[in-house]
Design an enzyme around this catalytic site. Sequence first.
Site, PDB file in Angstrom:
ATOM      1  N   HIS A 118       0.814  -1.217   0.000  1.00 32.83           N
ATOM      2  CA  HIS A 118       0.000   0.000   0.000  1.00 32.83           C
ATOM      3  C   HIS A 118       0.845   1.263   0.000  1.00 32.83           C
ATOM      4  O   HIS A 118       0.388   2.321  -0.434  1.00 32.83           O
ATOM      5  CB  HIS A 118      -0.981  -0.025   1.181  1.00 32.83           C
ATOM      6  CG  HIS A 118      -2.148  -0.924   0.918  1.00 32.83           C
ATOM      7  ND1 HIS A 118      -3.458  -0.528   1.068  1.00 32.83           N
ATOM      8  CD2 HIS A 118      -2.199  -2.205   0.477  1.00 32.83           C
ATOM      9  CE1 HIS A 118      -4.257  -1.533   0.737  1.00 32.83           C
ATOM     10  NE2 HIS A 118      -3.519  -2.565   0.394  1.00 32.83           N
ATOM     11  N   ASP A 119       2.072   1.185   0.475  1.00 26.53           N
ATOM     12  CA  ASP A 119       2.950   2.354   0.341  1.00 26.53           C
ATOM     13  C   ASP A 119       3.478   2.453  -1.085  1.00 26.53           C
ATOM     14  O   ASP A 119       3.331   3.488  -1.738  1.00 26.53           O
ATOM     15  CB  ASP A 119       4.127   2.287   1.333  1.00 26.53           C
ATOM     16  CG  ASP A 119       4.941   3.575   1.280  1.00 26.53           C
ATOM     17  OD1 ASP A 119       4.325   4.651   1.105  1.00 26.53           O
ATOM     18  OD2 ASP A 119       6.184   3.529   1.384  1.00 26.53           O
ATOM     19  N   SER A 134       4.453   7.604   2.200  1.00 21.17           N
ATOM     20  CA  SER A 134       3.290   8.509   2.173  1.00 21.17           C
ATOM     21  C   SER A 134       2.098   7.887   2.885  1.00 21.17           C
ATOM     22  O   SER A 134       1.223   8.595   3.389  1.00 21.17           O
ATOM     23  CB  SER A 134       2.923   8.882   0.732  1.00 21.17           C
ATOM     24  OG  SER A 134       2.768   7.720  -0.054  1.00 21.17           O
ATOM     25  N   ASP A 193     -10.999 -20.683  13.453  1.00 21.31           N
ATOM     26  CA  ASP A 193     -11.062 -21.496  14.664  1.00 21.31           C
ATOM     27  C   ASP A 193     -11.620 -22.878  14.332  1.00 21.31           C
ATOM     28  O   ASP A 193     -12.442 -23.056  13.423  1.00 21.31           O
ATOM     29  CB  ASP A 193     -11.847 -20.803  15.788  1.00 21.31           C
ATOM     30  CG  ASP A 193     -13.226 -20.423  15.358  1.00 21.31           C
ATOM     31  OD1 ASP A 193     -14.154 -21.179  15.666  1.00 21.31           O
ATOM     32  OD2 ASP A 193     -13.362 -19.378  14.692  1.00 21.31           O
ATOM     33  N   ASP A 198       3.138 -18.929   3.193  1.00 28.15           N
ATOM     34  CA  ASP A 198       3.587 -19.955   2.253  1.00 28.15           C
ATOM     35  C   ASP A 198       2.604 -20.001   1.083  1.00 28.15           C
ATOM     36  O   ASP A 198       1.786 -19.095   0.929  1.00 28.15           O
ATOM     37  CB  ASP A 198       3.687 -21.313   2.952  1.00 28.15           C
ATOM     38  CG  ASP A 198       2.332 -21.776   3.478  1.00 28.15           C
ATOM     39  OD1 ASP A 198       1.308 -21.117   3.172  1.00 28.15           O
ATOM     40  OD2 ASP A 198       2.282 -22.793   4.183  1.00 28.15           O
TER      41      ASP A 198
END
Length: 342
Positions: A67-68, A77, A245, A268
């Site tokens: 995302h950067d 940013s 779970d 993985d």
Amino acid sequence: MMTKAAAVAVVLVMAAAMAAEAMGGELKVGYYEKSCKGVENVVKYHVAKAIKANRKNGAALVRLIFHDCFVRGCDASVLLDPTPENPSTEKTAPINIGLAAFELIDEIKAAVEERCPGTVSCSDILIYAAHDASSLLSNGHVTFPVLAGRLDGVHSHAAEAQQDLPDSTFTIAQLIHNFARKNFTVEELVILSGAHAVGVGHCSSLRARLTAPPTQILPAYRGLLARKCAAGPDPLVPNNIRDEDKAAVAAAIPGFVPKLRKVNDFLDNSYYHNNLARIVTFNSDWELLTEKEALGHVKEYAENGTLWDEDFSDSLVKLSKLPMPHGSQGEIRKQCRYVNHH
Ligand code: HEM
């Protein structure tokens, strides 16, 4: 002796050269060897501690690099907080829902500043941290030489994040187009999507999957997601069914119980197995099965986990090289959340 004017000129030339080096793509391994020896170990110490406390911190860092770097290049940013002057920084964009680990980056930056004030950029810290996280979450199978020498950007706009980052509802054509805009191939789209082996997503990011037909999602898994998503306004669900779970999986897909892992958020190639079994959370994940080349790569990486480890490492290096827009200003931020002199 040099005149004052000449000295100023030398300093200016040196500063320009440093800035050019930092922004001109001349990143290098061991960039801080002289200026901040051991910085890599400082980052690693804090990332390892955070992952030991909660492996979700690692997943958050793996998402942060994407995302950067996809928005204005790798310039940190994404770390900038909204201010009265700039109330809509990238992190306020809806597409950045769930982005996390900002406190962890603050903690690392503070430790690095104590050791070498004003020397190491937040953008480099972010890449070091994402490397360490992917390495630790994969038991060392994902690893790469980390290039450094970036500067931190001074611009951050939610609208740009919204425009440059892919949405979970995207079709394969939109995903391919989105990655091609940053010069990433279909193969790299498939490779990088494998990061969804770890971490979590909000139900609002997978709403469409709750009504998708059986050709797109295993009905038992759809039922499991629907039950989880009914539990609150916008709950989180694990990206990887292996991290669900046991009781929920035993009730919905008993055959999957033996595949659940003791250690959650393990990075993985399980994403590809899950995808072929139609057990993935986002529409964008499933879409990879709908195009011939992408499907071929999904199968390839399901079969060959070692190849994925290597190719994922290479793709993270490529991601880490995305530059700031040409001619951008840069600086070494004092605090990762704010530009200097804000
Ligand atoms: C291909 C297009 C992609 C789309 C549409 C997409 C979409 C999403 C969405 C919607 C979430 C959940 C957000 C939420 O609801 O909280 C998410 C989580 C995540 N994504 Fe992606 N993503 C993509 C590619 C990538 C890439 C390239 C990476 C990294 C290399 C990545 C790493 C992650 C990780 C690690 C998480 C979990 C984060 C956490 O648990 O904190 N994603 N992604």
